[in-house]
Design a protein around this motif. Structure first.
Motif, PDB file in Angstrom:
ATOM      1  N   VAL A  86       0.539 -34.940  -6.752  1.00 22.97           N
ATOM      2  CA  VAL A  86       0.188 -36.249  -6.337  1.00 22.97           C
ATOM      3  C   VAL A  86      -0.033 -36.988  -7.824  1.00 22.97           C
ATOM      4  O   VAL A  86      -0.658 -36.426  -8.708  1.00 22.97           O
ATOM      5  CB  VAL A  86      -0.995 -36.475  -5.638  1.00 22.97           C
ATOM      6  CG1 VAL A  86      -0.720 -35.834  -4.395  1.00 22.97           C
ATOM      7  CG2 VAL A  86      -2.153 -35.703  -6.110  1.00 22.97           C
ATOM      8  N   PRO A  87       0.427 -38.473  -7.799  1.00 26.15           N
ATOM      9  CA  PRO A  87       0.191 -39.329  -8.986  1.00 26.15           C
ATOM     10  C   PRO A  87      -1.130 -39.426  -9.334  1.00 26.15           C
ATOM     11  O   PRO A  87      -1.879 -39.894  -8.297  1.00 26.15           O
ATOM     12  CB  PRO A  87       1.040 -40.358  -8.769  1.00 26.15           C
ATOM     13  CG  PRO A  87       1.361 -40.493  -7.365  1.00 26.15           C
ATOM     14  CD  PRO A  87       1.122 -39.005  -6.788  1.00 26.15           C
ATOM     15  N   VAL A  88      -1.740 -39.646 -10.283  1.00 29.01           N
ATOM     16  CA  VAL A  88      -2.985 -39.815 -10.888  1.00 29.01           C
ATOM     17  C   VAL A  88      -2.875 -40.841 -12.150  1.00 29.01           C
ATOM     18  O   VAL A  88      -2.499 -40.663 -13.147  1.00 29.01           O
ATOM     19  CB  VAL A  88      -3.950 -38.697 -11.207  1.00 29.01           C
ATOM     20  CG1 VAL A  88      -5.174 -39.231 -11.853  1.00 29.01           C
ATOM     21  CG2 VAL A  88      -3.861 -37.868 -10.228  1.00 29.01           C
ATOM     22  N   PRO A  89      -3.082 -42.287 -11.828  1.00 26.74           N
ATOM     23  CA  PRO A  89      -3.231 -43.023 -13.002  1.00 26.74           C
ATOM     24  C   PRO A  89      -4.414 -42.830 -13.924  1.00 26.74           C
ATOM     25  O   PRO A  89      -5.353 -42.429 -13.398  1.00 26.74           O
ATOM     26  CB  PRO A  89      -3.285 -44.478 -12.352  1.00 26.74           C
ATOM     27  CG  PRO A  89      -3.324 -44.521 -10.927  1.00 26.74           C
ATOM     28  CD  PRO A  89      -3.317 -42.820 -10.534  1.00 26.74           C
ATOM     29  N   ALA A  90      -4.249 -42.702 -15.215  1.00 25.84           N
ATOM     30  CA  ALA A  90      -5.134 -42.342 -16.312  1.00 25.84           C
ATOM     31  C   ALA A  90      -4.819 -43.203 -17.473  1.00 25.84           C
ATOM     32  O   ALA A  90      -4.138 -43.924 -17.686  1.00 25.84           O
ATOM     33  CB  ALA A  90      -4.737 -40.972 -16.577  1.00 25.84           C
ATOM     34  N   LYS A 135       0.114 -36.143 -13.285  1.00 31.14           N
ATOM     35  CA  LYS A 135       0.413 -35.501 -11.944  1.00 31.14           C
ATOM     36  C   LYS A 135      -0.601 -34.670 -11.695  1.00 31.14           C
ATOM     37  O   LYS A 135      -0.623 -33.890 -12.517  1.00 31.14           O
ATOM     38  CB  LYS A 135       1.929 -35.064 -11.635  1.00 31.14           C
ATOM     39  CG  LYS A 135       2.923 -36.194 -11.702  1.00 31.14           C
ATOM     40  CD  LYS A 135       4.138 -35.465 -11.469  1.00 31.14           C
ATOM     41  CE  LYS A 135       5.296 -36.444 -11.404  1.00 31.14           C
ATOM     42  NZ  LYS A 135       6.668 -35.871 -11.266  1.00 31.14           N
ATOM     43  N   LEU A 136      -1.379 -34.723 -10.683  1.00 28.13           N
ATOM     44  CA  LEU A 136      -2.206 -33.796 -10.322  1.00 28.13           C
ATOM     45  C   LEU A 136      -1.429 -32.604  -9.423  1.00 28.13           C
ATOM     46  O   LEU A 136      -1.001 -33.184  -8.423  1.00 28.13           O
ATOM     47  CB  LEU A 136      -3.332 -34.124  -9.409  1.00 28.13           C
ATOM     48  CG  LEU A 136      -4.273 -33.116  -8.932  1.00 28.13           C
ATOM     49  CD1 LEU A 136      -5.070 -32.466  -9.869  1.00 28.13           C
ATOM     50  CD2 LEU A 136      -5.346 -33.889  -7.818  1.00 28.13           C
ATOM     51  N   VAL A 137      -1.418 -31.327 -10.196  1.00 28.50           N
ATOM     52  CA  VAL A 137      -0.652 -30.205  -9.267  1.00 28.50           C
ATOM     53  C   VAL A 137      -1.452 -29.649  -8.416  1.00 28.50           C
ATOM     54  O   VAL A 137      -2.331 -29.076  -8.641  1.00 28.50           O
ATOM     55  CB  VAL A 137       0.014 -29.305 -10.535  1.00 28.50           C
ATOM     56  CG1 VAL A 137       0.722 -28.313  -9.644  1.00 28.50           C
ATOM     57  CG2 VAL A 137       0.860 -30.133 -11.574  1.00 28.50           C
ATOM     58  N   LEU A 138      -0.918 -29.730  -7.198  1.00 29.87           N
ATOM     59  CA  LEU A 138      -1.755 -29.164  -5.871  1.00 29.87           C
ATOM     60  C   LEU A 138      -1.199 -27.726  -5.685  1.00 29.87           C
ATOM     61  O   LEU A 138      -2.020 -26.815  -5.107  1.00 29.87           O
ATOM     62  CB  LEU A 138      -1.614 -29.979  -4.813  1.00 29.87           C
ATOM     63  CG  LEU A 138      -2.278 -31.544  -4.992  1.00 29.87           C
ATOM     64  CD1 LEU A 138      -1.856 -32.359  -3.535  1.00 29.87           C
ATOM     65  CD2 LEU A 138      -3.595 -31.320  -5.364  1.00 29.87           C
ATOM     66  N   SER A 139       0.439 -27.487  -5.797  1.00 28.09           N
ATOM     67  CA  SER A 139       0.847 -26.221  -5.613  1.00 28.09           C
ATOM     68  C   SER A 139       2.156 -26.289  -6.467  1.00 28.09           C
ATOM     69  O   SER A 139       2.442 -27.533  -7.096  1.00 28.09           O
ATOM     70  CB  SER A 139       1.022 -25.880  -4.107  1.00 28.09           C
ATOM     71  OG  SER A 139       2.257 -27.002  -3.834  1.00 28.09           O
TER      72      SER A 139
END
Length: 163
Positions: free
Chosen positions: A21-25, A12-16
Motif C-alpha cells: 500500500v502507498p505511504v506518503p513520506a 510502499k508498505l509491503v504487506l506480502s
C-alpha cells in the motif's frame, strides 16, 4: 543559521510479496542534527509516525545491506526497478517499506553536498564551545561567575528581620 533538505515521496508498505500500500513520506535532513535523517510517514492518523536514524546507515544501505536491530536497509530490484528496502522494528510492530532508489539517492546526494561526510562535528559547534571553555581569561570566567553567584540563597544566608 541551519539548513533543511527535504523530499516528499511515496513509499510502499509491503504487506506480502504480492501486496503493498502507498505511504506518503517526507525525508528530512537538518544541519543542526547532522548525523541523522528523519522520516515522517503520513498514515492517515491524527499524528504522523516519525523515525530518526543515522544518515550513514542510509548512505551505506543504498549500496549494500546494512543495519541490525531497529533499522535495516538494503538495495534490491522489484519488477526490474531499483528500490531500497527499509525494515523498521519497534515494540509497536514491524514494517517493511520500499523506496524508489533514484529519489532517495538524489536526496541523499543533496544532504552530502550540504554537510560532507566527516564534517558533521563542524555543524555542532563543539570545537567553538570547547575553545571558549578552555580559553585563558583574565579575572573570573563566565562559568566562575555563575558558580559563585548562587541564584537560590539558602535560608541561612538571608538577613534576619530586625537585625
Amino acid at each position: 543559521m541551519h539548513t533543511v533538505v527535504e523530499r516528499e515521496l511515496e513509499l510502499k508498505l509491503v504487506l506480502s510479496p504480492e501486496r503493498s500500500v502507498p505511504v506518503p513520506a517526507r525525508l528530512a535532513y537538518r544541519t543542526d542534527d547532522p548525523y541523522a535523517v528523519h522520516i515522517t510517514f503520513h498514515i492517515g492518523s491524527d499524528h504522523p509516525v516519525n523515525w530518526t536514524f543515522a544518515r550513514e546507515l542510509l548512505v551505506e544501505g543504498v549500496f549494500r545491506p546494512c543495519g541490525h536491530g531497529d533499522v535495516r536497509i538494503w538495495p534490491t530490484k522489484v519488477d526490474g526497478r531499483s528500490v531500497i528496502l527499509v525494515a523498521l522494528s519497534s515494540p509497536d510492530g514491524d514494517a517493511l517499506l520500499e523506496a524508489p532508489s533514484a529519489q532517495v539517492s538524489a536526496w541523499l546526494e543533496r544532504t552530502l553536498r550540504v554537510v560532507p561526510p566527516g564534517s558533521e562535528t563542524e555543524q555542532l559547534g563543539i570545537d567553538d564551545g570547547l575553545a571558549e571553555l578552555l580559553a585563558p581569561t583574565t579575572g573570573r570566567s563566565r562559568a566562575e561567575e555563575l558558580y559563585l553567584n548562587d541564584p537560590w540563597p539558602s535560608d541561612e544566608s538571608r538577613p534576619e528581620e530586625g537585625a
